[in-house]
Scaffold this motif. Structure first.
Motif, PDB file in Angstrom:
ATOM      1  N   LEU A 173       0.829  -1.202   0.000  1.00  0.00           N
ATOM      2  CA  LEU A 173       0.000   0.000   0.000  1.00  0.00           C
ATOM      3  C   LEU A 173       0.870   1.261   0.000  1.00  0.00           C
ATOM      4  O   LEU A 173       0.689   2.150  -0.839  1.00  0.00           O
ATOM      5  CB  LEU A 173      -0.911   0.004   1.234  1.00  0.00           C
ATOM      6  N   ALA A 174       1.814   1.340   0.909  1.00  0.00           N
ATOM      7  CA  ALA A 174       2.644   2.541   1.036  1.00  0.00           C
ATOM      8  C   ALA A 174       3.499   2.781  -0.202  1.00  0.00           C
ATOM      9  O   ALA A 174       3.584   3.910  -0.693  1.00  0.00           O
ATOM     10  CB  ALA A 174       3.531   2.433   2.278  1.00  0.00           C
ATOM     11  N   VAL A 175       4.130   1.741  -0.699  1.00  0.00           N
ATOM     12  CA  VAL A 175       5.014   1.919  -1.855  1.00  0.00           C
ATOM     13  C   VAL A 175       4.200   2.242  -3.103  1.00  0.00           C
ATOM     14  O   VAL A 175       4.533   3.175  -3.841  1.00  0.00           O
ATOM     15  CB  VAL A 175       5.918   0.679  -2.062  1.00  0.00           C
ATOM     16  N   SER A 176       3.123   1.508  -3.332  1.00  0.00           N
ATOM     17  CA  SER A 176       2.330   1.713  -4.552  1.00  0.00           C
ATOM     18  C   SER A 176       1.570   3.026  -4.566  1.00  0.00           C
ATOM     19  O   SER A 176       1.539   3.720  -5.586  1.00  0.00           O
ATOM     20  CB  SER A 176       1.331   0.564  -4.728  1.00  0.00           C
ATOM     21  N   LYS A 177       0.961   3.364  -3.446  1.00  0.00           N
ATOM     22  CA  LYS A 177       0.060   4.526  -3.417  1.00  0.00           C
ATOM     23  C   LYS A 177       0.728   5.837  -3.018  1.00  0.00           C
ATOM     24  O   LYS A 177       0.232   6.904  -3.357  1.00  0.00           O
ATOM     25  CB  LYS A 177      -1.108   4.271  -2.458  1.00  0.00           C
TER      26      LYS A 177
END
Length: 169
Positions: free
Chosen positions: A148-152
């Motif tokens: 979630l953190a890396v992608s978004k």
């Protein structure tokens, strides 16, 4: 609708370190560290160092000091140790090491996490900031959280953040 008020017309590879903070994970069992590396590499970024460090404040601090002086890193991404359990010390060490924080990162990460996992998101102490010309992110240890953190958040803004701290034209 998501707006991009300042379109970015630049694309460059960022030199990154991926650090897993864990007392139990190994290079083979570290799914979160593997996910971070794969997402960064798929986006064209470089991984100069990947390692696992015990969740001990002195060990984390020594690793940060080593990374600061041994590599020309532009981004460091930690995973693990951001909760509130007694052994979770990553947040404390990293946040004290930073010279500037990026409060919006943790705020938006917890908001996005809340949408996925509900009220348990309040226990996350995810943080981001800057030390010299390096952008640092500290994420929870779960595979879903790092994805979630890396992608978004991280990948959409990484080049922009690096451009800002390095004053690239």
């Amino acid at each position: 609708m998501i707006l991009n008020p300042h379109p970015d017309n630049y694309d460059f590879a960022v030199n990154c370190a991926v650090i897993t903070v864990s007392d139990t994970r190994t290079l083979e069992s570290d799914l979160s560290g593997q996910i971070i590396q794969q997402l960064l590499q798929n986006a064209g970024h470089q991984i100069s160092i990947y390692t696992i460090v015990k969740d001990e404040p002195v060990a984390i601090q020594e690793l940060l000091e080593y990374l600061e002086h041994q590599f020309e890193l532009e981004a460091i991404i930690f995973t693990g140790g951001t909760g509130i359990a007694p052994r979770d010390t990553t947040y404390d060490v990293v946040s004290n090491w930073l010279t500037k924080t990026i409060p919006g990162f943790g705020e938006i990460f917890r908001y996005l996490s809340y949408q996925e996992i509900g009220s348990r998101a309040i226990a996350s102490r995810a943080v981001a900031g800057v030390k010299n010309q390096t952008v640092v992110f500290s994420l929870p240890g779960s595979a879903n959280a790092v994805e979630l953190a890396v992608s978004k958040l991280i990948l959409p803004e990484l080049n922009h953040l690096i451009k800002q701290v390095q004053d690239r034209k």
